[in-house]
Write an enzyme that holds these catalytic residues in place. Structure first.
Site, PDB file in Angstrom:
ATOM      1  N   CYS A  76      -0.998  -2.534   4.385  1.00  0.00           N
ATOM      2  CA  CYS A  76       0.374  -2.596   3.869  1.00  0.00           C
ATOM      3  C   CYS A  76       1.211  -1.365   4.193  1.00  0.00           C
ATOM      4  O   CYS A  76       2.401  -1.341   3.880  1.00  0.00           O
ATOM      5  CB  CYS A  76       0.354  -2.822   2.359  1.00  0.00           C
ATOM      6  SG  CYS A  76      -0.432  -4.381   1.903  1.00  0.00           S
TER       7      CYS A  76
ATOM      8  N   CYS B 213       0.458   1.745  -1.740  1.00  0.00           N
ATOM      9  CA  CYS B 213      -0.985   1.557  -1.632  1.00  0.00           C
ATOM     10  C   CYS B 213      -1.258   0.651  -0.444  1.00  0.00           C
ATOM     11  O   CYS B 213      -0.345   0.026   0.102  1.00  0.00           O
ATOM     12  CB  CYS B 213      -1.542   0.922  -2.906  1.00  0.00           C
ATOM     13  SG  CYS B 213      -0.826  -0.709  -3.270  1.00  0.00           S
TER      14      CYS B 213
END
Length: 470
Positions: free
Chosen positions: A134, A454
């Site tokens: 991500c 994250c």
């Protein structure tokens, strides 16, 4: 009510503060000139999909999907062309192109190169693709910063793309081995023997999963456990998710999401806005069943980010080159860090670990930051990070700190919505976060912004962004 109170204050302009600049002697100033993105669409939907309050409040009723026939490089090309149009950038002025992607289309393994050629960039302009879950476009941007800081380039385009509506599905390993052997077989007898060895079980496909290879655990399952570990209730998660959708809707209606470009999909209509923004009610959200840990989990479809298709692109330059070409940059890209921790129990705690590190690197404190943009993978993940940052025990036990990190004040936090509402095309989100910080700093008169996210593998990223003098 909490959400309404936040809504009433976050769209007001803030008084600009006078602070030191983070420019460093002997280090090139790297600037964000501009950033764009295609509309982020829920995978498999049209721009104007409607949602029914059934098992999931966002159940799709539309069967037409405007991105349906595209490939990832088509979305990336649209973002690149949108960036060229918005900036008026001569294509031959770009020294390098870096793009991020997570679920890779095997036909365009270097999607950066294919998208660049399709967008009309010179075939003499090198391009490569990065992947870091991500935070893939975060990695693309910091790669660009490094190339410029090292004096290798003056102008780099970075971005990210994800196309979850058409992901590669593989044959089983046994079937793949048989097919490869068939390709090598030299006689008819050998081919017939191999074909005769195929069993029904060989035909079972291998579907991609958003799961950790090292733990075999889905990210949603990890988010549920993390929320439980930090005592984040279902109510808190639903409230935060509703906040995200309400703020995103207000930002969209107020035309603050100016990074979104209209995209004429070949053979279809123009797509002009994100379609995942869906303010519901707490009562509607409460009716949803747990999505991962059943029956007692707290993570649901309503308080999780959804599978999304989209692409983003940013123009990053040395300040000297940008000014020489007549550009007015939006922001300076300053210090950044990457972190990693245990992918089992601390998979989604990247922001907690990265935030204090990047602040210390910049010589700033939490109070110096005017704008915070954290990636919202799950409401439970965000709330767990905020609680970890507010915990002296966590700071002392896991981070080697004397006291807590401290959590960002909510009136500065994701005030134009976030991944829960705007959408999360894995590799494209980082550029959205950075561009949003730049725009919010301009709108609110702040000087410093902080991006944190994250990523799968227990990794994380944070970057400090400084407003360019207006």
């Amino acid at each position: 009510m909490f959400v309404d109170l936040v809504l009433s204050v976050v769209f007001c302009n803030h008084t600009a503060k006078s602070k030191k600049t983070l420019a460093k002697s002997g280090v090139k100033n790297v600037v964000l000139v501009d950033g764009v993105r295609t509309p982020f669409l829920l995978s498999g939907t049209t721009e104007n999909s409607s949602y029914l309050n059934q098992e999931r409040s966002m159940q799709r009723s539309s069967i037409v999907y405007k991105y349906a026939d595209l490939m990832p490089h088509d979305l990336a090309r649209a973002a690149l062309q949108g960036l060229l149009k918005r900036t008026g950038l001569p294509k031959d002025a770009v020294d390098y192109i870096v793009y991020g992607t997570v679920i890779q289309e095997v036909k365009t393994s270097n999607v950066a190169r294919e998208a660049a050629l399709g967008a009309g960039f010179s075939d003499k302009t090198p391009a490569h693709t990065v992947t870091m879950a991500c935070i893939s476009s975060n990695q693309a941007m910091t790669t660009a910063v490094g190339l410029i800081a090292a004096g290798q380039c003056d102008a780099v385009v970075a971005g990210g793309v994800e196309f979850m509506s058409d992901v590669p599905i593989r044959h089983s390993r046994k079937m793949r081995k048989t097919m490869l052997s068939l390709n090598k077989a030299k006689t008819l007898g050998a081919r017939l023997s191999l074909l005769g060895s195929i069993r029904l079980a060989h035909l079972s496909p291998e579907l991609p999963a958003v799961a950790e290879f090292s733990t075999a655990e889905t990210m949603g399952h990890s988010a549920d456990r993390l929320a439980a570990a930090f005592g984040v209730s279902r109510l808190e998660q639903d409230e935060f998710a509703l906040r995200s959708h309400k703020l995103a809707k207000k930002a969209q209606d107020s035309e603050l999401l100016s990074d979104v470009i209209s995209f004429k999909v070949p053979g279809r209509d123009i797509v002009s806005k994100d379609n995942g923004i869906r303010p519901a009610t707490m009562e509607q959200m409460a009716k949803l069943k747990p999505a991962f840990i059943k029956p007692h989990g707290t993570v649901t479809a309503a308080n999780s980010s959804f599978l999304t298709d989209g692409a983003s692109a940013v123009l990053i330059m040395s300040e000297e080159k940008a000014l020489a070409m007549g550009y007015k940059p939006k922001a300076y890209l300053r210090d950044f860090v990457y972190v990693s921790q245990d992918p089992k129990d601390q998979l989604l705690l990247g922001p907690t670990y990265a935030t204090p590190k990047v602040l210390e690197k910049s010589g700033l404190t939490l109070n110096d930051i005017d704008v915070f943009e954290f990636h919202e993978a799950f409401a439970g993940q965000i709330m767990a990070n905020l609680k970890a940052m507010e915990s002296d025990w966590f700071g002392q036990t896991y981070m080697g700190r004397k006291t807590k990190v401290g959590a960002p004040p909510m009136e500065k936090f994701n005030t134009w919505g976030g991944s829960l509402s705007l959408g999360h095309p894995f590799a494209a989100t980082g550029c959205r976060l950075v561009t949003t910080v730049a725009h919010r700093l301009q709108k609110e008169g702040g000087q410093y912004g902080l991006v944190a996210a994250c990523a799968a593998g227990g990794q994380g990223h944070a970057m400090v962004i400084e407003a360019y003098p207006q």
